[in-house]
Design an enzyme around this catalytic site. Structure first.
Site, PDB file in Angstrom:
ATOM      1  N   CYS A   2     -35.463 -38.731 -50.711  1.00  0.00           N
ATOM      2  CA  CYS A   2     -36.584 -37.808 -50.823  1.00  0.00           C
ATOM      3  C   CYS A   2     -36.578 -36.897 -49.603  1.00  0.00           C
ATOM      4  CB  CYS A   2     -37.902 -38.563 -50.855  1.00  0.00           C
ATOM      5  SG  CYS A   2     -37.932 -39.850 -52.117  1.00  0.00           S
ATOM      6  N   ARG A  27     -33.056 -32.283 -51.994  1.00  0.00           N
ATOM      7  CA  ARG A  27     -32.991 -33.733 -51.770  1.00  0.00           C
ATOM      8  C   ARG A  27     -33.675 -34.533 -52.879  1.00  0.00           C
ATOM      9  NH1 ARG A  27     -31.997 -35.402 -46.302  1.00  0.00           N
ATOM     10  NH2 ARG A  27     -32.954 -37.376 -46.814  1.00  0.00           N
ATOM     11  N   TRP A  80     -37.426 -38.049 -54.988  1.00  0.00           N
ATOM     12  CA  TRP A  80     -36.334 -38.457 -55.876  1.00  0.00           C
ATOM     13  C   TRP A  80     -36.674 -39.906 -56.182  1.00  0.00           C
ATOM     14  CZ3 TRP A  80     -32.255 -36.576 -58.509  1.00  0.00           C
ATOM     15  CH2 TRP A  80     -31.287 -37.466 -58.952  1.00  0.00           C
ATOM     16  N   ASN A 106     -39.141 -41.821 -47.284  1.00  0.00           N
ATOM     17  CA  ASN A 106     -37.824 -41.733 -47.917  1.00  0.00           C
ATOM     18  C   ASN A 106     -37.132 -43.058 -47.643  1.00  0.00           C
ATOM     19  OD1 ASN A 106     -35.284 -40.927 -48.907  1.00  0.00           O
ATOM     20  ND2 ASN A 106     -34.670 -40.263 -46.856  1.00  0.00           N
ATOM     21  N   GLY A 107     -36.574 -43.680 -48.671  1.00  0.00           N
ATOM     22  CA  GLY A 107     -35.880 -44.952 -48.464  1.00  0.00           C
ATOM     23  C   GLY A 107     -36.316 -45.966 -49.496  1.00  0.00           C
ATOM     24  N   GLU A 487      -8.911 -42.043 -61.718  1.00  0.00           N
ATOM     25  CA  GLU A 487      -9.955 -41.253 -61.067  1.00  0.00           C
ATOM     26  C   GLU A 487      -9.347 -40.326 -60.007  1.00  0.00           C
ATOM     27  OE1 GLU A 487     -12.914 -40.559 -61.697  1.00  0.00           O
ATOM     28  OE2 GLU A 487     -13.691 -39.758 -59.814  1.00  0.00           O
ATOM     29  N   LYS A 491     -10.050 -36.422 -60.204  1.00  0.00           N
ATOM     30  CA  LYS A 491     -10.678 -35.676 -59.103  1.00  0.00           C
ATOM     31  C   LYS A 491      -9.802 -34.503 -58.710  1.00  0.00           C
ATOM     32  CE  LYS A 491     -13.786 -36.482 -58.899  1.00  0.00           C
ATOM     33  NZ  LYS A 491     -14.946 -37.124 -59.445  1.00  0.00           N
ATOM     34  N   GLU A 494      -9.757 -31.779 -61.500  1.00  0.00           N
ATOM     35  CA  GLU A 494     -11.069 -31.130 -61.656  1.00  0.00           C
ATOM     36  C   GLU A 494     -11.287 -30.026 -60.634  1.00  0.00           C
ATOM     37  OE1 GLU A 494     -14.642 -34.027 -63.043  1.00  0.00           O
ATOM     38  OE2 GLU A 494     -13.701 -34.599 -61.156  1.00  0.00           O
ATOM     39  N   HIS A 510       7.375 -46.239 -69.449  1.00  0.00           N
ATOM     40  CA  HIS A 510       7.324 -46.011 -70.895  1.00  0.00           C
ATOM     41  C   HIS A 510       7.021 -44.552 -71.224  1.00  0.00           C
ATOM     42  CE1 HIS A 510       7.625 -50.296 -71.823  1.00  0.00           C
ATOM     43  NE2 HIS A 510       6.973 -50.431 -70.679  1.00  0.00           N
ATOM     44  N   LYS A 609     -22.082 -30.347 -64.445  1.00  0.00           N
ATOM     45  CA  LYS A 609     -22.461 -31.633 -63.834  1.00  0.00           C
ATOM     46  C   LYS A 609     -22.880 -32.612 -64.928  1.00  0.00           C
ATOM     47  CE  LYS A 609     -23.423 -34.374 -60.405  1.00  0.00           C
ATOM     48  NZ  LYS A 609     -22.226 -35.001 -59.839  1.00  0.00           N
TER      49      LYS A 609
HETATM   50  C1  G6P Z   1     -19.362 -34.491 -66.465  1.00  0.00           C
HETATM   51  C2  G6P Z   1     -19.214 -34.406 -64.946  1.00  0.00           C
HETATM   52  C3  G6P Z   1     -18.476 -35.649 -64.436  1.00  0.00           C
HETATM   53  C4  G6P Z   1     -19.188 -36.918 -64.895  1.00  0.00           C
HETATM   54  C5  G6P Z   1     -19.354 -36.936 -66.420  1.00  0.00           C
HETATM   55  C6  G6P Z   1     -20.253 -38.058 -66.871  1.00  0.00           C
HETATM   56  O1  G6P Z   1     -18.114 -34.375 -67.052  1.00  0.00           O
HETATM   57  O2  G6P Z   1     -18.506 -33.239 -64.594  1.00  0.00           O
HETATM   58  O3  G6P Z   1     -18.408 -35.630 -63.009  1.00  0.00           O
HETATM   59  O4  G6P Z   1     -18.445 -38.023 -64.505  1.00  0.00           O
HETATM   60  O5  G6P Z   1     -19.978 -35.713 -66.849  1.00  0.00           O
HETATM   61  O6  G6P Z   1     -21.518 -37.844 -66.357  1.00  0.00           O
HETATM   62  P1  G6P Z   1     -22.622 -38.953 -66.237  1.00  0.00           P
HETATM   63  O7  G6P Z   1     -23.839 -38.229 -65.746  1.00  0.00           O
HETATM   64  O8  G6P Z   1     -22.826 -39.521 -67.616  1.00  0.00           O
HETATM   65  O9  G6P Z   1     -22.128 -39.985 -65.291  1.00  0.00           O
END
Ligand code: G6P
Length: 614
Positions: A2, A27, A80, A106-107, A487, A491, A494, A510, A609
Site C-alpha cells: 500500500c 503501489r 492494495w 502497509n504490510g 519460463e 521471458k 517476450e 528428439h 498484462k
Molecule cells: C499474460 C501476461 C503474462 C501472464 C499471463 C497469465 O499473458 O502477459 O505475464 O503470465 O497473462 O496471467 P495471470 O494473471 O493469469 O497470471
C-alpha cells in the site's frame, strides 16, 4: 503493497495528502482514505475528519474537494488489499474504539488473529476485516497518557511487516511513523515533515529524507523528527539527499518497473510465507481453511494457468507429486476448457493466476468446479474473479506488478505452491517432521539467497551482453528446472523478441538438437538435482554440435570443468529453492538482453498484462 503518507507542518494537510496519494497510486489502488486533525474551534475538543473511498484515489479526491477538512496534521493511504476485500469499511485509516487514534499501514500483521481475539475479549470492537485494525486498538489498550509510549508497547506485540503512520487527536503536534520489514521514510521539509512509504509521495516537497531502520519509530513534532528503537533508545539516522523525479521514484530509481519488481523478489518470497508457516512446517492459509479430513480425501490435483502462471503450475505439479505422492497435472487452461475434463469431487483444482482475471483460466476453473472439484485460486489480487469464484484463495501478497512480463509474482506463486504441497503432504502423513523442518529452513533462507543473486547483477549483465547478438536460444532443464527453462525462454522472447524455446534435457535429442549450431546458444540448467548428471551429458551433446552453452552450475560442482561453456555458479541449496534462484537469474538475463537490444521491457509489443478475452 500500500502507499502511505503523513504530514505535519504549517500548511493545509489535505491538499498535500491528496497529491501524494495520487503519486502513490502505482503501489495500490483499490481504495483510499485520509484522516485530518481539524483545527479546533474555541472551546471544542480536537476533532478528526475521516474521508474514505472504496474506489480509486480520484474518487477520494472528488469527495475531499467537495468537503475539504482543514488541519495541519493528517495521514493518507492508498490500498492494495491483503486482508479483507476492497470495501469502504476496510479502507484505511483505521481507528480505535473512541475514534482518537488513527493509523495507516502497509504490510501484513502475522499475529493479528491472536491479537484481535485478545482485544475483543477485553471489549474492543472491530468493524473491519483488516489486520491493520488491531494496531489502533492495541495502542489504545496500552495508552496511559503517552501516545509514543503506547505505540512502542503495542508494536512490541506485533509480528510481521509494517510501515505505519499514526497520530492521536489528543496530541495535535505529534505524527508517528514506524517500520518493520516494510520501507518507511521521513521527509524533512522547511518547518514541515512527512512520513511516507516511499519517496515518490514527497519528492515535490523535499529532497531530504531519513530512512528508518528495522524496528525503528520516528516521532515527528514541529521541532523535528526523533528516531528511536521500540525500547526508546535514540537512534542517529542519516539524512539522505535524493534527486529523483517522480517517474524515477516510482520505479525506485530503477530504469524499468520490471527490474524494480525483480528486485522486490526477496520481499515477494517472504510475503508469500508470512504468517503461514511454523518452525515445524505446519501451514495455514487463512482464506483456504479446509479441514484436514477434506484435504485427506483429495486423490489428485489439477493445476491450471496460462503463460508464466502455467509454468508455476508445472512447478506445482512436480512438488505435489514428489512431496505428497498423489497424481498432479498442470494444464494449459485454454486447452483444458475444450477437453472432456476428468475431474471429480476428490480432485483439488488449483488455479494459478496473478491477476485473477485471465479469461481462459476462469472458464477452466468454472468447468472444474461444476464437476464438483474443490478449488483454490492462487492469486495476487484480493477479491479478483478467480478468488471469488473458487472455494478458497491463497493470496500472493506481492503488491502490484506493473511490468507486463511477470517476475516477482512467479516466485510468490512458486512459494505458495510449495506451502500447499507441504500442507497436503502433512495431512496425508507423507512428510516427516524432520523433512518439514528442513523445508522450512530452506524456504526461510530464500529471501537472502535471492538477494545474493540480485547482488551479482554485473556478472549477469556481462553474460547478457555477450549473448545478446544471437537470434535464437534454447533453454534446457530437467525435473523442476524443466518449467524453469520454459519460463527462461518465455521471458527472453517476450521482452527481447528473440526466438527462444524451452525443452527438457531428455527431449533435446528428439528434435530440438537438430537446430543447434554455433549460432544457436543453449542455456543449460545443470544445478544440483537427481537429474544433474543427465543434464551434464546433455551439455556434452550440445557442445559437440558447436552450440555455445551458458550453464547454471552449483558451486563446488566440477562436472563441467574443461568443457567449453560459460558458467554461472549458483549456491548449493535445496532443489525447490534452487528452482527459485535459477528463475531469478534467468529473469535478470532476459531483462539485460532486452535492454541491450533497446526494447520496451515494461510494455512489450503485442502483449497485455491481463488477457481477459479468449
Ligand atoms: C499474460 C501476461 C503474462 C501472464 C499471463 C497469465 O499473458 O502477459 O505475464 O503470465 O497473462 O496471467 P495471470 O494473471 O493469469 O497470471
Amino acid at each position: 503493497m500500500c502507499g502511505i503518507i503523513g504530514y505535519l507542518g504549517d500548511r493545509e494537510a489535505t491538499p498535500i495528502l491528496m497529491e501524494s496519494l495520487k503519486r502513490l497510486e502505482y503501489r495500490g489502488y483499490d481504495s483510499a482514505g485520509v484522516a485530518v486533525l481539524e483545527l479546533p474551534k474555541a472551546g471544542h475538543a480536537n476533532r478528526t475528519s475521516i474521508t474514505k473511498s472504496e474506489a480509486k484515489v480520484d474518487t477520494l479526491i472528488e469527495k475531499l474537494e467537495a468537503n475539504m477538512p482543514s488541519g495541519k496534521l493528517g495521514i493518507g493511504h492508498t490500498r492494495w488489499a491483503t486482508h479483507g476485500k476492497p470495501t469502504y469499511i476496510n479502507a484505511h485509516p483505521h481507528t480505535d474504539c473512541h475514534g482518537k487514534i488513527f493509523v495507516v499501514h502497509n504490510g501484513i500483521i502475522e499475529n493479528f488473529a491472536e491479537l484481535k481475539a485478545e482485544l475483543e475479549a477485553a471489549g474492543h470492537e472491530f468493524p473491519s476485516e483488516t489486520d491493520t485494525e488491531v494496531v489502533p486498538h492495541l495502542i489504545e489498550a496500552n495508552y496511559k497518557g503517552d501516545f509514543l509510549a503506547a505505540v512502542r508497547a503495542a508494536l512490541k506485540r506485533i509480528k510481521g511487516a509494517y510501515a505505519l503512520a499514526m497520530f492521536s487527536s489528543d496530541d495535535p503536534e505529534l505524527l508517528v511513523g514506524a517500520r518493520l520489514n516494510a520501507p518507511l521514510v521521513v521527509g524533512l521539509g522547511d518547518g514541515e515533515y512527512y512520513i511516507a512509504s516511499d519517496i515518490t509521495a514527497i519528492i515535490p516537497y523535499t529532497k531530504r529524507v531519513l530512512v528508518l531502520g528495522e524496528g525503528e519509530v520516528a516521532a515527528v513534532t514541529p521541532l523535528g523528527a526523533e528516531v528511536s528503537t521500540l525500547d526508546g533508545v535514540t537512534v542517529k539516522s542519516k539524512v539522505v539527499h535524493v534527486d529523483w523525479d517522480v517517474a524515477q521514484a516510482q520505479k525506485g530509481g530503477f530504469p524499468h518497473f520490471m527490474l524494480k519488481e525483480i528486485h522486490e523478489s526477496p520481499d515477494a518470497v517472504a510475503n508469500a510465507m508470512r504468517g503461514r508457516l511454523t518452525d515445524d512446517g505446519a501451514v495455514t492459509f487463512r482464506e483456504f481453511d479446509v479441514p484436514d479430513d477434506r484435504l485427506r480425501s483429495i486423490t489428485d490435483v489439477l493445476l491450471l494457468g496460462m503463460g508464466t502462471s502455467l509454468h508455476a503450475a508445472m512447478i506445482g505439479e512436480h512438488v505435489i507429486e514428489d512431496w505428497v505422492g498423489i497424481p498432479a497435472r498442470a494444464e494449459d487452461a485454454s486447452e483444458f476448457r475444450y477437453r472432456r475434463p476428468t475431474v471429480g469431487d476428490h480432485t483439488l483444482n488449483v488455479v494459478i493466476t496473478q491477476s485473477g482475471e485471465t479469461a481462459d483460466t476462469l472458464v477452466a476453473l468454472h468447468q472444474a468446479k461444476e464437476r464438483g472439484s474443490l478449488s483454490v485460486a492462487v492469486t495476487n489480487v484480493i477479491a479478483s474473479s478467480a478468488a471469488r469464484d473458487a472455494d478458497g484463495a491463497i493470496y500472493l501478497h506481492s503488491g502490484p506488478e506493473i511490468g507486463v512480463a511477470s517476475t516477482k509474482t512467479l516466485l510468490a506463486h512458486m512459494i505458495s505452491l510449495y506451502l500447499l504441497a507441504v500442507r497436503l503432504a502433512t495431512v496425508d502423513g507423507r512428510v516427516s517432521l524432520e523433512r518439514r523442518r528442513e523445508l522450512v529452513e530452506a524456504l526461510r533462507a530464500l529471501p537472502d539467497q535471492v538477494r545474493g543473486i540480485l547482488a551479482r547483477d554485473k556478472e549477469i549483465v556481462e553474460l547478457a551482453h555477450k549473448y545478446s547478438g544471437y537470434r535464437n536460444f534454447m533453454f534446457a532443464g530437467r525435473g523442476l528446472d524443466y518449467p524453469v527453462a520454459l519460463e527462461g525462454a518465455l521471458k527472453l522472447k517476450e521482452i527481447s523478441y528473440i526466438h527462444a524455446e524451452g525443452t527438457s534435457g531428455g527431449l533435446l535429442k528428439h528434435g530440438p538438437i537438430a537446430l543447434l549450431d554455433e549460432q544457436f546458444p543453449v542455456v543449460a540448467i545443470c544445478t544440483a538435482s537427481s537429474t544433474k548428471d543427465k543434464m551434464v551429458s546433455n551439455v556434452h551433446e550440445i557442445v559437440a554440435r558447436s552450440a555455445p552453452v551458458l550453464a547454471l552450475v552449483t558451486e563446488g560442482d566440477h562436472s563441467l570443468d574443461g568443457v567449453p561453456t560459460d558458467i554461472f555458479k549458483m549456491p548449493a541449496v535445496e532443489e525447490a529453492a534452487s528452482a527459485v534462484l535459477n528463475t531469478v537469474m534467468l529473469q535478470l538475463f532476459a531483462y539485460h538482453v532486452a535492454v541491450k537490444l533497446g526494447q520496451n521491457v515494461d510494455q512489450p509489443r503485442n502483449l497485455a498484462k491481463t488477457v481477459t478475452v479468449e
